[in-house]
Scaffold this active site. Structure first.
Site, PDB file in Angstrom:
ATOM      1  CB  THR A  20      -0.988  -0.026   1.175  1.00 53.25           C
ATOM      2  OG1 THR A  20      -1.743  -0.783   1.187  1.00 53.25           O
ATOM      3  CG2 THR A  20      -1.656   1.288   1.306  1.00 53.25           C
ATOM      4  CG  ASP A  64      -1.756  -6.835  -2.550  1.00 53.23           C
ATOM      5  OD1 ASP A  64      -2.518  -6.044  -2.620  1.00 53.23           O
ATOM      6  OD2 ASP A  64      -1.448  -7.852  -1.718  1.00 53.23           O
ATOM      7  CG  ASP A  97      -2.468  -7.891   3.273  1.00 53.35           C
ATOM      8  OD1 ASP A  97      -2.869  -7.303   4.289  1.00 53.35           O
ATOM      9  OD2 ASP A  97      -2.798  -7.812   2.227  1.00 53.35           O
TER      10      ASP A  97
HETATM   11  N1  ASP Z   1      -2.485  -5.642   0.505  1.00 53.52           N
HETATM   12  C1  ASP Z   1      -1.556  -4.773   0.764  1.00 53.52           C
HETATM   13  C2  ASP Z   1      -0.041  -5.626   0.735  1.00 53.52           C
HETATM   14  O1  ASP Z   1       0.063  -6.341   1.542  1.00 53.52           O
HETATM   15  C3  ASP Z   1      -1.765  -4.223   2.036  1.00 53.52           C
HETATM   16  C4  ASP Z   1      -0.879  -3.275   2.786  1.00 53.52           C
HETATM   17  O2  ASP Z   1       0.379  -3.166   2.299  1.00 53.52           O
HETATM   18  O3  ASP Z   1      -1.258  -2.837   3.909  1.00 53.52           O
HETATM   19  O4  ASP Z   1       0.580  -5.463  -0.146  1.00 53.52           O
END
Ligand code: ASP
Length: 350
Positions: A20, A64, A97
């Site tokens: 993110t 991601d 994640d």
């Molecule tokens: N889905 C994202 C990831 O893990 C969530 C984040 O970065 O907070 O890449």
């Protein structure tokens, strides 16, 4: 860096894997997608005020972190190993994640660290108002560059830096998907806290026995591990499939409380069959805090007698990474079992 002469020449490598922190909303479908790394640094001009050199490395593709696989850990560990002599510290931008899994894995793959490897990311993309990404990135760089009076790194460990807390990576779990305190290290206090200044909890920080010993890279991983989360209503079929699966060399049993599981005859008989057929069985608690102790309750003792090993106060993420690492060392199961119950990188308290 203020008040820290020896950090004057620090050189930090920021490694961008995705997450993110570096995402932007795609106007076509309104989902968050990764954007170019140079734009991330533009969002944190404060970094330019540190008296350290910042180099960057961007993974291709940036992902991601729910797409993270052990191959990425191998690439990351190799990159740090290859660039080890060029830099004083490493900051890894990573999605939240699976950050606790990646930090745990790197802690085992890099043995004898004398330099900081700091994972960070954010809950809000770095370009948006109220982002937590800027603070997380700036604190991580400051910590990665911090040295003591003798020029040694203050935190020569693999850590996660998030929401003003520096935590040992292999002690950390993601606990919240939408507030800024995304991670907790319930069984070990933070190694540092960032307020007006950064306060280091020096008595907890692990130091190498010999600062001049070269870093050892352990790249091989054996991923034949399954996780069985015990729950009311679990069936013999499910337990059998997971514990006796052909492709499984080890199983993490995520048990209740201090390491308890049902003592029903069918359950114990499958556990015994798995242990007798050579599977490595490791007991880790579902609780966020506290430790496994298979001597307190009769149900726990039954597991111990059936051949289940003690995971102590390990997180599940760390248990998985430790098994991948130990099983990847090319040794037999007896060796793996012995090392599994040892504290290798500060991941358990015994
Ligand atoms: N889905 C994202 C990831 O893990 C969530 C984040 O970065 O907070 O890449």
């Amino acid at each position: 860096m203020k008040n820290n002469k020896s950090a004057d020449k620090a050189s930090i490598l920021i490694i961008y894997t995705g997450g993110t922190i570096g995402m932007k909303q795609d106007p076509s479908d309104l989902t968050l997608k990764p954007f170019d790394f140079s734009q991330i640094l533009d969002e944190a001009p404060e970094l330019g005020k540190f008296a350290c050199r910042i180099d960057t490395y961007t993974f291709n593709p940036i992902i991601d972190s729910s797409d993270v696989e052990p191959a990425l850990w191998q690439q990351l560990a190799q990159l740090i190993y290859d660039r080890y002599d060029e830099h004083d510290g490493f900051v890894i931008l990573h999605g939240t994640d699976t950050m606790a899994y990646s930090a745990s894995a790197l802690s085992f793959m890099l043995e004898g660290l004398t330099k900081p490897v700091i994972f960070t990311g954010s809950q809000l993309p770095i370009g948006v108002p109220r982002t937590d990404g800027r603070e997380n990135l700036i604190s991580s760089v400051e910590i990665a560059a911090a040295k003591d009076g003798e020029g040694h790194a203050l935190v020569p460990e693999v850590c996660i830096c998030f929401d003003n807390m520096l935590m040992r990576g292999n002690r950390t779990t993601k606990v919240n998907s939408d507030n800024f305190r995304a991670f907790r290290s319930e069984n070990l206090p933070p190694l540092a806290e960032a307020g007006i200044s950064i306060r280091y909890n020096t008595s907890l920080i692990r130091k190498p026995e010999d600062w001049s010993r070269p870093l050892t890279l352990h790249k091989d991983l054996d991923t034949r591990v399954s996780i069985l989360k015990i729950h009311p209503g679990i069936t013999p079929q499910v337990v059998r499939n997971i514990l006796l699966g052909d492709q499984t060399r080890a199983v993490i049993l995520e048990t209740y409380g201090s390491g308890n599981a049902p003592c029903k005859e069918w359950f114990i008989s499958i556990v015994k069959e798995a242990a007798n057929s050579g599977k490595i069985l490791m007991n880790v608690t579902q609780c966020l805090g506290g430790s496994v102790n298979m001597d307190i309750y009769a149900n726990g003792k039954t597991l111990k007698e059936a051949g289940v090993l003690n995971g102590y106060d390990s997180t599940t993420e760390s248990a998985l990474a430790k098994l991948f690492h130990l099983m990847g060392r090319g040794e037999n199961n007896t060796w793996v079992k012995t090392h599994l119950e040892l504290d290798l990188r500060g991941e358990i308290s015994k």
